[in-house]
Write an enzyme that holds these catalytic residues in place. Structure first.
Site, short mmCIF file in Angstrom:
data_model
loop_
_atom_site.label_atom_id
_atom_site.label_comp_id
_atom_site.label_asym_id
_atom_site.label_seq_id
_atom_site.Cartn_x
_atom_site.Cartn_y
_atom_site.Cartn_z
N GLU A 29 47.70 47.48 33.83
CA GLU A 29 48.99 46.82 33.56
C GLU A 29 49.95 47.05 34.71
OE1 GLU A 29 49.46 44.20 31.58
OE2 GLU A 29 48.90 45.45 29.86
N THR A 31 49.76 45.99 37.70
CA THR A 31 49.07 46.25 38.96
C THR A 31 48.84 44.96 39.75
OG1 THR A 31 46.91 45.98 37.93
CG2 THR A 31 47.78 48.22 38.02
N GLY A 110 53.71 39.16 25.36
CA GLY A 110 52.64 40.05 25.83
C GLY A 110 51.25 39.45 25.77
N LEU A 111 51.10 38.22 25.26
CA LEU A 111 49.76 37.65 25.11
C LEU A 111 49.60 36.34 25.89
CD1 LEU A 111 49.38 38.52 21.33
CD2 LEU A 111 48.34 39.72 23.26
N SER A 113 51.45 33.49 26.32
CA SER A 113 51.64 32.16 25.73
C SER A 113 52.01 31.15 26.82
CB SER A 113 52.70 32.20 24.64
OG SER A 113 53.88 32.82 25.12
N ASP A 158 47.44 36.56 34.30
CA ASP A 158 47.50 35.78 33.06
C ASP A 158 46.82 34.42 33.23
OD1 ASP A 158 49.02 37.93 32.38
OD2 ASP A 158 50.90 36.84 32.21
C1 GLA Z 1 53.04 39.65 32.89
C2 GLA Z 1 52.74 38.93 34.20
C3 GLA Z 1 51.40 39.39 34.77
C4 GLA Z 1 51.33 40.92 34.85
C5 GLA Z 1 51.74 41.54 33.52
C6 GLA Z 1 51.82 43.06 33.57
O1 GLA Z 1 52.11 39.27 31.91
O2 GLA Z 1 52.69 37.55 34.01
O3 GLA Z 1 51.20 38.82 36.05
O4 GLA Z 1 52.10 41.42 35.90
O5 GLA Z 1 52.99 41.06 33.07
O6 GLA Z 1 50.57 43.60 33.82
#
Ligand code: GLA
Length: 350
Positions: A29, A31, A110-111, A113, A158
């Site tokens: 996370e 990174t 956090g997922l 969307s 993501d």
């Molecule tokens: C969000 C960002 C990702 C990543 C995460 C943390 O989801 O879109 O690129 O940096 O936070 O790991």
């Protein structure tokens, strides 16, 4: 639920339809904007997008979730959910006006969307115009939509996960080279694959964007002071001792998180769970992107006998948590923990 369809809203049948999933990140996370390693998987929830070539010079964009239609002149970005769609239209070079209908059951927070919405839109456009773009090209376009239209300086995890991951594997991704491979979930009891549990904490994300951009700026400053291209290039935390206290903690999270991902590649479920717990501690203490209520939910999960490990997932500041559980026991663990959790949590996976 979606009470409308493309046909109801626009009066003709869509010319292309596509879906793309949200993701849950198991480890790695904060990174991906420092060239690091991540381990996401797709979740079953998806965004669905239907497109037709419109008329005139105004896009009509309908969200079935919001039961709202936005009209945006061709060439403009728009507001609300429009930039996610006008960004995809603009960057894919789709000519003229379009009618777009969207619906999603990916929970906000956090997922991913927004990546799901971008990738579903880009897939529909690839279909409609037979665009010569592969799945990595689509992910990189989705990331540019965030940077250039939405204004979030996200990494690439993501969009890569939404484009390339599935729900049965972890996608090990090197966010610098984009090298990747799919791995089975870690082996748990009786050598069967452990199971993913995702719970929405019910804590709305606050200041997530400003907090995210601030963290990003801090680790960029740390890598400048250390004279490395990215923190990915630091192998040993001892190298960080020259940094001022705050930047030291921020950088220590990134460096130790990369090491945790690499160790996790060969870990069984028990060790993988310990690495998830350590990741949460680091995100809470060093990176300071958790939330007290999320910490409480994670602590309940970590204490549960069916759970190998648990942590916050995604950017943080509220939102979802992920746990790894004994094979076929995730639902049971989730129901147990939610019964003890004082907040408005809900089961997302399984
Ligand atoms: C969000 C960002 C990702 C990543 C995460 C943390 O989801 O879109 O690129 O940096 O936070 O790991």
């Amino acid at each position: 639920m979606n009470s409308s369809s493309f046909l109801d809203v626009f009066g003709y049948a869509p010319q292309a339809t596509a879906k793309a999933p949200g993701r849950v990140n198991l480890l790695g996370e904060h990174t991906d904007y420092q060239g690091g390693f991540v381990l996401p998987a797709a979740i079953p929830q998806q965004a669905t997008v239907m497109i037709g070539r419109g008329a005139g010079n105004v896009h009509r964009l309908h969200s079935a979730n919001l039961n709202q239609t936005l009209s945006v002149p061709v060439g403009e970005v728009g507001t609300g959910f429009a930039p996610y769609l006008t960004g995809c239209l603009g960057l894919s070079g789709a000519p003229g006006a379009h009618d777009i209908w969207v619906w999603s059951d990916v929970p906000a927070g956090g997922l991913s969307s927004s990546a799901a919405l971008e990738l579903a839109t880009l897939r529909a456009l690839r279909l409609l115009y037979a665009l010569p773009l592969n799945d990595v090209d689509l992910a990189l376009l989705g990331q540019r939509v965030e940077h250039e239209y939405v204004g979030v300086m996200c990494g690439v995890m993501d969009q890569m996960a939404s484009s390339l991951a599935d729900t049965e594997h972890m996608l090990f991704l090197d966010t610098r080279s984009l090298d990747r491979r799919k791995l089975p979930l870690p082996a748990g009891t009786r050598n069967q694959a452990a199971q993913i549990l995702v719970i929405d904490s019910g804590v709305p994300r606050r200041l997530a964007e400003s907090g995210y951009n601030e963290r990003r700026a801090q680790v960029e400053e740390a890598s400048r002071l250390l004279d490395v291209t990215q923190l990915r290039d630091v192998q040993d935390v001892a190298q960080l001792s020259v940094l001022p206290e705050l930047l030291h903690r921020r950088a220590r999270h990134v460096v130790t998180e990369n090491a945790r991902v690499l160790e996790a590649l060969k870990a069984d479920a028990a060790r993988f769970g310990e690495l998830m717990n350590a990741s949460h501690t680091s995100l809470q203490g060093d990176y300071e992107v958790s939330h007290p209520q999320v910490d409480a939910l994670v602590a309940l999960l970590q204490a549960h006998p069916l759970v190998y490990g648990a942590r916050m997932t995604g950017a943080g500041f509220g939102g979802a948590v992920v746990a790894l559980t004994q094979p076929d026991r995730a639902a049971e663990a989730g129901v147990d923990v939610l019964a003890q959790y004082p907040g408005e949590g809900r089961l997302v996976v399984p």
